[in-house]
Write a protein that holds these residues in place. Structure first.
Motif, PDB file in Angstrom:
ATOM      1  N   ALA A  67       0.630  -1.184   0.014  1.00 51.44           N
ATOM      2  CA  ALA A  67       0.094   0.048  -0.005  1.00 51.44           C
ATOM      3  C   ALA A  67       0.954   1.023   0.030  1.00 51.44           C
ATOM      4  CB  ALA A  67      -0.925  -0.103   1.242  1.00 51.44           C
ATOM      5  N   ALA A  71       1.152   4.033  -3.213  1.00 49.92           N
ATOM      6  CA  ALA A  71       0.615   5.324  -2.747  1.00 49.92           C
ATOM      7  C   ALA A  71       1.857   5.880  -3.003  1.00 49.92           C
ATOM      8  CB  ALA A  71       0.617   5.584  -1.276  1.00 49.92           C
ATOM      9  N   THR A  76      -3.155   5.288  -6.294  1.00 47.52           N
ATOM     10  CA  THR A  76      -4.012   5.273  -5.215  1.00 47.52           C
ATOM     11  C   THR A  76      -5.242   4.232  -5.129  1.00 47.52           C
ATOM     12  OG1 THR A  76      -5.724   6.676  -6.429  1.00 47.52           O
ATOM     13  CG2 THR A  76      -3.756   7.750  -4.773  1.00 47.52           C
ATOM     14  N   GLU A  77      -5.536   3.865  -6.385  1.00 49.94           N
ATOM     15  CA  GLU A  77      -6.856   2.692  -6.278  1.00 49.94           C
ATOM     16  C   GLU A  77      -6.056   1.451  -5.774  1.00 49.94           C
ATOM     17  OE1 GLU A  77      -4.545   2.489 -10.221  1.00 49.94           O
ATOM     18  OE2 GLU A  77      -5.470   4.000  -9.020  1.00 49.94           O
ATOM     19  N   SER A  79      -3.559   1.243  -3.799  1.00 50.06           N
ATOM     20  CA  SER A  79      -2.983   1.273  -2.505  1.00 50.06           C
ATOM     21  C   SER A  79      -4.212   1.361  -1.661  1.00 50.06           C
ATOM     22  CB  SER A  79      -2.478   2.818  -2.432  1.00 50.06           C
ATOM     23  OG  SER A  79      -2.269   2.724  -1.031  1.00 50.06           O
ATOM     24  N   GLU A  80      -5.391   1.732  -2.029  1.00 53.64           N
ATOM     25  CA  GLU A  80      -6.665   1.483  -1.266  1.00 53.64           C
ATOM     26  C   GLU A  80      -6.921   0.092  -1.191  1.00 53.64           C
ATOM     27  OE1 GLU A  80      -9.343   4.141  -3.163  1.00 53.64           O
ATOM     28  OE2 GLU A  80      -8.262   5.864  -2.513  1.00 53.64           O
ATOM     29  N   LYS A  81      -6.880  -0.707  -2.273  1.00 49.49           N
ATOM     30  CA  LYS A  81      -6.973  -2.120  -2.342  1.00 49.49           C
ATOM     31  C   LYS A  81      -6.105  -2.926  -1.218  1.00 49.49           C
ATOM     32  CE  LYS A  81      -7.449  -6.191  -5.464  1.00 49.49           C
ATOM     33  NZ  LYS A  81      -6.293  -7.058  -4.788  1.00 49.49           N
ATOM     34  N   THR A  83      -4.611  -1.563   1.435  1.00 53.47           N
ATOM     35  CA  THR A  83      -5.118  -1.262   2.715  1.00 53.47           C
ATOM     36  C   THR A  83      -6.434  -1.850   3.249  1.00 53.47           C
ATOM     37  OG1 THR A  83      -4.140   0.935   2.193  1.00 53.47           O
ATOM     38  CG2 THR A  83      -5.663   0.918   4.164  1.00 53.47           C
ATOM     39  N   ALA A  84      -7.252  -2.167   2.262  1.00 55.13           N
ATOM     40  CA  ALA A  84      -8.669  -2.881   2.697  1.00 55.13           C
ATOM     41  C   ALA A  84      -8.095  -4.204   3.024  1.00 55.13           C
ATOM     42  CB  ALA A  84      -9.614  -2.673   1.577  1.00 55.13           C
TER      43      ALA A  84
END
Length: 152
Positions: A67, A71, A76-77, A79-81, A83-84
């Motif tokens: 992530a 980032a 970002t997309e 990185s968000e995945k 992180t989730a």
């Protein structure tokens, strides 16, 4: 037999039925990593809950590092995945220790090993005492930073 592994399997079935794509794909990845750990080495073995927590910690760390890398690269997309996914894995890890709790454990380990006046040479000795106590409950990098800070 690992109760945690059984919980992961039943949660996988639940998440598939609920059509929770993120949760089911993350749990599948984790179960795959657990199976790989079981068959690694000379002979296959069933993992204990502690072993499963070790695998989960490693997988969570991979997600956090990925992530950060995504980032930094402006993705970002992705990185968000990551992180989730790390958040899903965190649901199965023991309660994480806070900074104050880590500092207390490090202080106790320094006193226990008599490393107070030795400086950085005692880092390995102190980490050897602290690491088993925080396994799965704190990031090793955070613990090492606190040991460095206290040994000065």
């Amino acid at each position: 037999m690992s109760a945690l592994k059984d919980r992961l399997r039943s949660d996988l079935v639940t998440s598939i039925k609920a059509r929770d794509e993120l949760r089911s794909s993350t749990i599948r990845m984790v179960l795959s990593a657990i199976t790989n750990a079981e068959v690694a080495g000379k002979e296959a073995r069933e993992l204990t809950d502690d072993d499963v927590i070790g695998v989960l910690s490693t997988e969570a760390k991979k997600r956090r590092e990925a992530a950060t890398a995504f980032a930094d690269a402006g993705r970002t997309e992705l990185s968000e995945k990551e992180t989730a996914e790390a958040a899903v894995i965190a649901d199965y890890l023991p309660e994480q220790l806070g900074e104050a709790e880590i500092a207390e454990l490090v202080t106790a380990a320094i006193a226990q090993t008599g490393a107070a006046g030795e400086g950085m040479r005692a880092m390995g000795k102190v980490m050897g005492v602290v690491s088993p106590q925080v396994k799965g409950r704190a990031d090793g990098g955070v613990v090492a930073a606190e040991v460095r800070r206290q040994l000065g």
